[in-house]
Write an enzyme that holds these catalytic residues in place. Sequence first.
Site, short mmCIF file in Angstrom:
data_model
loop_
_atom_site.label_atom_id
_atom_site.label_comp_id
_atom_site.label_asym_id
_atom_site.label_seq_id
_atom_site.Cartn_x
_atom_site.Cartn_y
_atom_site.Cartn_z
N SER A 31 0.86 -1.03 -0.10
CA SER A 31 -0.12 0.23 -0.07
C SER A 31 0.95 1.41 -0.03
O SER A 31 1.60 1.35 0.83
CB SER A 31 -0.94 0.07 1.35
N HIS A 62 -3.50 1.72 -4.66
CA HIS A 62 -3.04 0.60 -5.59
C HIS A 62 -3.39 0.72 -6.67
O HIS A 62 -4.79 0.85 -7.31
CB HIS A 62 -3.56 -0.82 -5.06
N HIS A 84 -5.80 -8.67 -2.81
CA HIS A 84 -5.96 -8.87 -1.40
C HIS A 84 -7.15 -9.92 -1.17
O HIS A 84 -8.29 -9.72 -2.15
CB HIS A 84 -6.28 -7.74 -0.56
N TYR A 86 -9.36 -9.66 0.95
CA TYR A 86 -10.48 -8.86 1.51
C TYR A 86 -11.33 -8.31 0.24
O TYR A 86 -12.44 -7.92 0.45
CB TYR A 86 -10.32 -7.98 2.62
N GLU A 87 -10.75 -8.24 -0.84
CA GLU A 87 -11.28 -7.69 -2.21
C GLU A 87 -12.35 -8.85 -2.57
O GLU A 87 -13.13 -8.38 -3.50
CB GLU A 87 -10.48 -7.15 -3.27
N ALA A 114 2.32 -2.92 4.09
CA ALA A 114 2.16 -2.20 4.99
C ALA A 114 1.59 -3.08 6.37
O ALA A 114 0.99 -3.91 6.06
CB ALA A 114 1.10 -1.10 4.66
N MET A 216 -2.71 -7.63 5.76
CA MET A 216 -3.94 -8.45 5.10
C MET A 216 -3.21 -9.02 3.86
O MET A 216 -4.20 -9.12 2.89
CB MET A 216 -4.90 -7.39 4.75
N ASN A 240 1.29 1.65 11.89
CA ASN A 240 0.35 2.10 13.28
C ASN A 240 0.77 1.08 13.97
O ASN A 240 1.27 -0.06 13.71
CB ASN A 240 -0.89 2.20 12.79
N HIS A 254 -7.05 3.81 7.00
CA HIS A 254 -6.33 3.50 5.66
C HIS A 254 -5.74 4.68 5.34
O HIS A 254 -4.51 4.65 4.94
CB HIS A 254 -7.27 2.97 4.44
#
Length: 281
Positions: A31, A62, A84, A86-87, A114, A216, A240, A254
């Site tokens: 990312s 992206h 990913h 999660y997409e 990240a 992720m 983070n 994000h």
Amino acid sequence: DGCAVQDYQATADWLLTHTRHRPKVAIICGSGLGVLADALQHSDSFKYSDIPNFPQSTVQGHAGQLVFGELRGTACVCMKGRFHMYEGHQPAKVTFPIRVFKLLGVKILIVTNAAGSLADDYKTGDVMIIKDHINLLGLAGQNPLIGPNIEQFGPRFPPMTSAYDKDLCKLAMDICKRLGYTCVHKGIYCMVSGPNFETVAEARFLHSLGADAVGMSTAAEVVVAKHCGLRVFGLSLITNQVKKDYSEKGSVNHDDVLGVSKMRAEMLKALVSEMIGQLEI
Ligand SMILES: Cc1cc2[nH]c(=O)nc(N)n2n1
């Protein structure tokens, strides 16, 4: 599901006829780390939507481009934007490019991402060189190697004990020392599906498993890369600190992830370029 050996071969053949570059190194930009792709010289770029059988990238930050070019005289192929779970992509689709790279003749995969830190001594903006991973999804059945094995790529039951190449790890640590990067750690990356960030209880659970950072992505690509015999180097940019305490204020988003990536992108570009410059392949 469009992941048969002829699908990989068709994509590789299409790319081989559209670029003269014959990459030895593949780089996956995490990312906000797409600037790595901008470092390639004499580049040829292809939108994922133009490449047969390639999935489509849908995440902000992206770009969705495959960039061929030279870095320090070494032919590379770079994914500017990755896929990913999660997409909604199936694991085999997320990792589809890895086998295409193998068919192109790539020997080394450099994967960046990240991640949030679980280790107490990691700060936002630090870099974690990935020593090993916990593929939580893969352990639970969301694994890119599930289904009929394609012997041409690798064995039915591949070992994963040295998924991350020790020599590449050492090379990166030496370069960081020489370049005076002090904010570099070596640690364990844990992959979760996302898209939500962790609860405090989940953060504590993952940390108790020995994970130093959580993200992720990445683990699935590494499993497939190791299966087909690529040497792998991975690094996480800590965007983070995951909350492990109920009293802590604030929460991650994000935009934070992208902001930190922009700040550190130049440093990661220098590190990866230097590594590629030192490789004998
Ligand atoms: C890319 C990324 C960044 C973070 N931060 C976090 O706290 N938890 C995650 N799972 N991730 N993933």
